[in-house]
Design an enzyme around this catalytic site. Structure first.
Site, PDB file in Angstrom:
ATOM      1  N   GLN A  11       0.825  -1.222   0.000  1.00  0.00           N
ATOM      2  CA  GLN A  11       0.000   0.000   0.000  1.00  0.00           C
ATOM      3  C   GLN A  11       0.860   1.273   0.000  1.00  0.00           C
ATOM      4  O   GLN A  11       0.568   2.230  -0.727  1.00  0.00           O
ATOM      5  CB  GLN A  11      -1.028   0.002   1.113  1.00  0.00           C
ATOM      6  CG  GLN A  11      -0.520  -0.283   2.492  1.00  0.00           C
ATOM      7  CD  GLN A  11      -1.583  -0.004   3.558  1.00  0.00           C
ATOM      8  OE1 GLN A  11      -2.623   0.585   3.286  1.00  0.00           O
ATOM      9  NE2 GLN A  11      -1.312  -0.394   4.782  1.00  0.00           N
ATOM     10  N   ASP A  41      13.442 -10.610  -3.833  1.00  0.00           N
ATOM     11  CA  ASP A  41      12.948 -11.268  -2.620  1.00  0.00           C
ATOM     12  C   ASP A  41      13.717 -10.731  -1.423  1.00  0.00           C
ATOM     13  O   ASP A  41      14.926 -10.964  -1.285  1.00  0.00           O
ATOM     14  CB  ASP A  41      13.127 -12.787  -2.758  1.00  0.00           C
ATOM     15  CG  ASP A  41      12.599 -13.544  -1.544  1.00  0.00           C
ATOM     16  OD1 ASP A  41      12.104 -12.891  -0.594  1.00  0.00           O
ATOM     17  OD2 ASP A  41      12.682 -14.783  -1.551  1.00  0.00           O
ATOM     18  N   ALA A  65       8.081  -5.026   3.554  1.00  0.00           N
ATOM     19  CA  ALA A  65       8.240  -5.599   4.891  1.00  0.00           C
ATOM     20  C   ALA A  65       7.313  -6.789   5.049  1.00  0.00           C
ATOM     21  O   ALA A  65       6.317  -6.921   4.326  1.00  0.00           O
ATOM     22  CB  ALA A  65       7.908  -4.554   5.965  1.00  0.00           C
ATOM     23  N   TYR A  66       7.644  -7.624   6.017  1.00  0.00           N
ATOM     24  CA  TYR A  66       6.726  -8.666   6.474  1.00  0.00           C
ATOM     25  C   TYR A  66       5.805  -7.961   7.469  1.00  0.00           C
ATOM     26  O   TYR A  66       6.242  -7.583   8.566  1.00  0.00           O
ATOM     27  CB  TYR A  66       7.515  -9.790   7.154  1.00  0.00           C
ATOM     28  CG  TYR A  66       6.664 -10.944   7.609  1.00  0.00           C
ATOM     29  CD1 TYR A  66       6.694 -12.165   6.938  1.00  0.00           C
ATOM     30  CD2 TYR A  66       5.823 -10.815   8.707  1.00  0.00           C
ATOM     31  CE1 TYR A  66       5.903 -13.223   7.366  1.00  0.00           C
ATOM     32  CE2 TYR A  66       5.029 -11.866   9.130  1.00  0.00           C
ATOM     33  CZ  TYR A  66       5.077 -13.067   8.451  1.00  0.00           C
ATOM     34  OH  TYR A  66       4.291 -14.110   8.873  1.00  0.00           O
ATOM     35  N   THR A  67       4.546  -7.718   7.095  1.00  0.00           N
ATOM     36  CA  THR A  67       3.673  -6.855   7.901  1.00  0.00           C
ATOM     37  C   THR A  67       2.538  -7.609   8.617  1.00  0.00           C
ATOM     38  O   THR A  67       1.696  -6.965   9.245  1.00  0.00           O
ATOM     39  CB  THR A  67       3.052  -5.749   7.023  1.00  0.00           C
ATOM     40  OG1 THR A  67       2.387  -6.368   5.916  1.00  0.00           O
ATOM     41  CG2 THR A  67       4.087  -4.772   6.524  1.00  0.00           C
ATOM     42  N   TYR A 130       6.911  -9.283  15.284  1.00  0.00           N
ATOM     43  CA  TYR A 130       6.966  -8.273  14.212  1.00  0.00           C
ATOM     44  C   TYR A 130       7.748  -7.044  14.678  1.00  0.00           C
ATOM     45  O   TYR A 130       8.674  -6.594  14.008  1.00  0.00           O
ATOM     46  CB  TYR A 130       5.542  -7.882  13.797  1.00  0.00           C
ATOM     47  CG  TYR A 130       5.473  -6.627  12.938  1.00  0.00           C
ATOM     48  CD1 TYR A 130       5.863  -6.647  11.605  1.00  0.00           C
ATOM     49  CD2 TYR A 130       5.008  -5.416  13.473  1.00  0.00           C
ATOM     50  CE1 TYR A 130       5.807  -5.494  10.829  1.00  0.00           C
ATOM     51  CE2 TYR A 130       4.945  -4.270  12.703  1.00  0.00           C
ATOM     52  CZ  TYR A 130       5.347  -4.311  11.385  1.00  0.00           C
ATOM     53  OH  TYR A 130       5.301  -3.165  10.616  1.00  0.00           O
ATOM     54  N   LYS A 134      11.371  -5.587  13.255  1.00  0.00           N
ATOM     55  CA  LYS A 134      11.546  -4.225  12.728  1.00  0.00           C
ATOM     56  C   LYS A 134      12.600  -3.471  13.559  1.00  0.00           C
ATOM     57  O   LYS A 134      13.394  -2.704  13.024  1.00  0.00           O
ATOM     58  CB  LYS A 134      10.216  -3.470  12.734  1.00  0.00           C
ATOM     59  CG  LYS A 134       9.152  -4.019  11.789  1.00  0.00           C
ATOM     60  CD  LYS A 134       9.472  -3.851  10.318  1.00  0.00           C
ATOM     61  CE  LYS A 134       9.356  -2.432   9.838  1.00  0.00           C
ATOM     62  NZ  LYS A 134       9.561  -2.319   8.370  1.00  0.00           N
ATOM     63  N   TRP A 158      -0.089   2.752  11.916  1.00  0.00           N
ATOM     64  CA  TRP A 158      -1.468   2.487  11.459  1.00  0.00           C
ATOM     65  C   TRP A 158      -1.676   2.959  10.002  1.00  0.00           C
ATOM     66  O   TRP A 158      -2.525   3.815   9.726  1.00  0.00           O
ATOM     67  CB  TRP A 158      -2.462   3.182  12.387  1.00  0.00           C
ATOM     68  CG  TRP A 158      -2.443   2.731  13.816  1.00  0.00           C
ATOM     69  CD1 TRP A 158      -1.430   2.086  14.480  1.00  0.00           C
ATOM     70  CD2 TRP A 158      -3.494   2.891  14.776  1.00  0.00           C
ATOM     71  NE1 TRP A 158      -1.791   1.852  15.776  1.00  0.00           N
ATOM     72  CE2 TRP A 158      -3.046   2.328  15.996  1.00  0.00           C
ATOM     73  CE3 TRP A 158      -4.747   3.471  14.728  1.00  0.00           C
ATOM     74  CZ2 TRP A 158      -3.820   2.327  17.140  1.00  0.00           C
ATOM     75  CZ3 TRP A 158      -5.530   3.470  15.875  1.00  0.00           C
ATOM     76  CH2 TRP A 158      -5.071   2.902  17.064  1.00  0.00           C
TER      77      TRP A 158
HETATM   78  N1  LIG Z   1       0.636  -1.298   7.692  1.00  0.00           N
HETATM   79  C1  LIG Z   1       0.816  -0.640   8.825  1.00  0.00           C
HETATM   80  O1  LIG Z   1      -0.124  -0.402   9.602  1.00  0.00           O
HETATM   81  C2  LIG Z   1       2.179  -0.138   9.202  1.00  0.00           C
HETATM   82  C3  LIG Z   1       2.345   0.540  10.419  1.00  0.00           C
HETATM   83  C4  LIG Z   1       3.613   1.028  10.754  1.00  0.00           C
HETATM   84  C5  LIG Z   1       4.671   0.821   9.885  1.00  0.00           C
HETATM   85  N2  LIG Z   1       4.479   0.140   8.732  1.00  0.00           N
HETATM   86  C6  LIG Z   1       5.640  -0.071   7.860  1.00  0.00           C
HETATM   87  O2  LIG Z   1       5.378   0.650   6.664  1.00  0.00           O
HETATM   88  C7  LIG Z   1       6.005  -0.020   5.562  1.00  0.00           C
HETATM   89  C8  LIG Z   1       4.993  -0.207   4.458  1.00  0.00           C
HETATM   90  O3  LIG Z   1       3.961  -1.060   4.933  1.00  0.00           O
HETATM   91  P1  LIG Z   1       2.627  -1.291   4.101  1.00  0.00           P
HETATM   92  O4  LIG Z   1       1.519  -0.943   4.994  1.00  0.00           O
HETATM   93  O5  LIG Z   1       2.724  -0.673   2.740  1.00  0.00           O
HETATM   94  O6  LIG Z   1       2.689  -2.874   3.986  1.00  0.00           O
HETATM   95  P2  LIG Z   1       2.077  -3.846   2.887  1.00  0.00           P
HETATM   96  O7  LIG Z   1       0.936  -3.218   2.184  1.00  0.00           O
HETATM   97  O8  LIG Z   1       1.903  -5.151   3.588  1.00  0.00           O
HETATM   98  O9  LIG Z   1       3.268  -3.940   1.854  1.00  0.00           O
HETATM   99  C9  LIG Z   1       4.457  -4.587   2.157  1.00  0.00           C
HETATM  100  C10 LIG Z   1       4.990  -5.159   0.874  1.00  0.00           C
HETATM  101  O10 LIG Z   1       6.195  -5.872   1.161  1.00  0.00           O
HETATM  102  C11 LIG Z   1       6.178  -7.034   0.380  1.00  0.00           C
HETATM  103  N3  LIG Z   1       6.986  -8.131   0.873  1.00  0.00           N
HETATM  104  C12 LIG Z   1       6.789  -8.910   1.962  1.00  0.00           C
HETATM  105  N4  LIG Z   1       7.722  -9.880   2.005  1.00  0.00           N
HETATM  106  C13 LIG Z   1       8.500  -9.712   0.913  1.00  0.00           C
HETATM  107  C14 LIG Z   1       9.617 -10.406   0.403  1.00  0.00           C
HETATM  108  N5  LIG Z   1      10.125 -11.488   1.006  1.00  0.00           N
HETATM  109  N6  LIG Z   1      10.189  -9.960  -0.736  1.00  0.00           N
HETATM  110  C15 LIG Z   1       9.686  -8.883  -1.378  1.00  0.00           C
HETATM  111  N7  LIG Z   1       8.622  -8.184  -0.940  1.00  0.00           N
HETATM  112  C16 LIG Z   1       8.040  -8.606   0.190  1.00  0.00           C
HETATM  113  C17 LIG Z   1       4.719  -7.464   0.373  1.00  0.00           C
HETATM  114  O11 LIG Z   1       4.492  -8.326  -0.688  1.00  0.00           O
HETATM  115  P3  LIG Z   1       3.427  -9.524  -0.522  1.00  0.00           P
HETATM  116  O12 LIG Z   1       2.090  -8.850  -0.510  1.00  0.00           O
HETATM  117  O13 LIG Z   1       3.722 -10.361  -1.710  1.00  0.00           O
HETATM  118  O14 LIG Z   1       3.734 -10.194   0.785  1.00  0.00           O
HETATM  119  C18 LIG Z   1       4.019  -6.129   0.218  1.00  0.00           C
HETATM  120  O15 LIG Z   1       3.830  -5.792  -1.131  1.00  0.00           O
HETATM  121  C19 LIG Z   1       6.601  -1.315   6.134  1.00  0.00           C
HETATM  122  O16 LIG Z   1       7.953  -1.087   6.445  1.00  0.00           O
HETATM  123  C20 LIG Z   1       5.844  -1.505   7.439  1.00  0.00           C
HETATM  124  O17 LIG Z   1       6.605  -2.231   8.388  1.00  0.00           O
HETATM  125  C21 LIG Z   1       3.257  -0.339   8.358  1.00  0.00           C
END
Ligand SMILES: NC(=O)c1ccc[n+]([C@@H]2O[C@H](COP(=O)([O-])OP(=O)(O)OC[C@H]3O[C@@H](n4cnc5c(N)ncnc54)[C@H](OP(=O)(O)O)[C@@H]3O)[C@@H](O)[C@H]2O)c1
Length: 300
Positions: A11, A41, A65-67, A130, A134, A158
């Site tokens: 996202q 990967d 990230a692994y989220t 998780y 991180k 969030w």
């Molecule tokens: N979401 C939240 O609420 C939140 C809150 C605080 C911080 N963050 C941080 O914000 C950042 C962006 O998060 P987001 O919300 O955009 O997360 P997201 O929508 O889950 O996107 C994460 C992406 O990383 C990919 N990914 C996971 N494992 C992978 C691998 N082994 N190799 C390559 N790609 C891989 C996922 O692909 P797949 O779909 O194929 O697994 C997904 O496209 C991350 O660093 C997260 O830790 C997120």
């Protein structure tokens, strides 16, 4: 300026690709590639190092990230490989090539027990796998690139956008499907729209100092205000109804964390103190409800 983006199918990655900073040559990657994206990967540290050596980016923007917070409790090895191994590998390779790293991180590196917003320099103390993975990623970036000032950690909370998996879209679906929903009201944090977060990421990159040093080692970025998950669920119903996305919002019932047990323990209060970072990035505070409204306007 060449920027290697990871997590481009996620996202945040989606929002980063929609409005890249001026003058950026974006090399966008996802786990399996395709759709104009390179395959990378993040669980493969050697592949991460090779990508930096081969492509020689000025920046790696590590948004991948692994989220899956709950699943991480039973997949600790994979969560650590992706969330700690990849940033470490990027940092090591960038230390050789002279590039920089923007590592996106999370409020879940804190335990949530202090009851007031966390400042960037406060010690990490994650509750679950998780958060620990991180936090380990942050530590690796600080250790490898900290001395050179070429690593920036940008923590957020969030995250919600108009595409992908997130709480706002889940609530929108539940408002459509159910007459009533029960939502946890005793976890407080702040929603962050991918739109404002992407702008903060690009600004952090643009604000690199004259000697190539990072704007600051740790930035905090979330939308303004505070909310519980219950507050956000109510707001999604009200806003979506007003925008004509729903005929009628579901009744939202506040419950406690104890009423809704999950495999991972989550911080009960994880607000990030963002004032200093907003000043450094010279970006306005947008209230989370306003950002949520913009998000819902983008839902088709
Ligand atoms: N979401 C939240 O609420 C939140 C809150 C605080 C911080 N963050 C941080 O914000 C950042 C962006 O998060 P987001 O919300 O955009 O997360 P997201 O929508 O889950 O996107 C994460 C992406 O990383 C990919 N990914 C996971 N494992 C992978 C691998 N082994 N190799 C390559 N790609 C891989 C996922 O692909 P797949 O779909 O194929 O697994 C997904 O496209 C991350 O660093 C997260 O830790 C997120």
């Amino acid at each position: 300026m060449k920027v290697l983006l990871t997590g481009a199918a996620g996202q945040l990655g989606h929002a980063l690709r929609q409005r890249p900073a001026v003058g950026v040559e974006l090399i966008a990657t996802s786990r399996s590639g395709g759709d104009g994206l390179l395959a990378l990967d993040l669980a493969d540290a050697e592949a991460c190092r090779a990508a930096v050596r081969d492509l020689q980016p000025d920046w790696v923007l590590n948004a991948g990230a692994y989220t899956a917070v709950d699943k991480a409790e039973s997949e600790g090895g994979l969560a650590h490989a992706v969330n700690a191994g990849a940033p470490q590998a990027f940092a090591e390779a960038l230390a050789e090539t002279g590039g920089r790293l923007l590592q996106v991180s999370t409020d879940f590196v804190f335990n949530g027990r202090q009851g007031h917003p966390y400042r960037p320099e406060q010690p990490r103390d994650p509750l679950g796998v998780y958060g620990a993975s991180k936090a380990a990623g942050e530590e690796a970036v600080a250790q490898v690139l900290g001395g050179s000032g070429r690593g920036v950690i940008l923590r957020t909370s969030w995250v919600m956008g108009p595409v992908g998996r997130n709480f706002a879209l889940t609530m929108l679906r539940l408002h459509r499907e159910k007459p009533a929903i029960a939502v946890v009201a005793d976890q407080v944090g702040c929603p962050t729209s991918t739109h404002t977060l992407a702008a903060a990421c690009w600004r952090a990159i643009e604000r690199t100092g004259p000697e190539g040093e990072a704007v600051t080692p740790i930035l905090h970025w979330s939308d303004a205000g505070a909310a519980s998950w219950y507050d956000v669920a109510v707001a999604v119903g009200e806003l979506a109804e007003g925008l004509g996305l729903l005929e009628r919002a579901a009744a939202v019932q506040p419950i406690t964390t104890a009423d809704y047990p999950t495999p991972a323990q989550r911080p009960s209060y994880s607000l990030l103190e963002c004032t200093g970072s907003r000043q450094l990035l010279d970006l306005p505070a947008v209230h989370w409800r306003q950002a949520l409204r913009q998000l819902l306007e983008g839902v088709t």
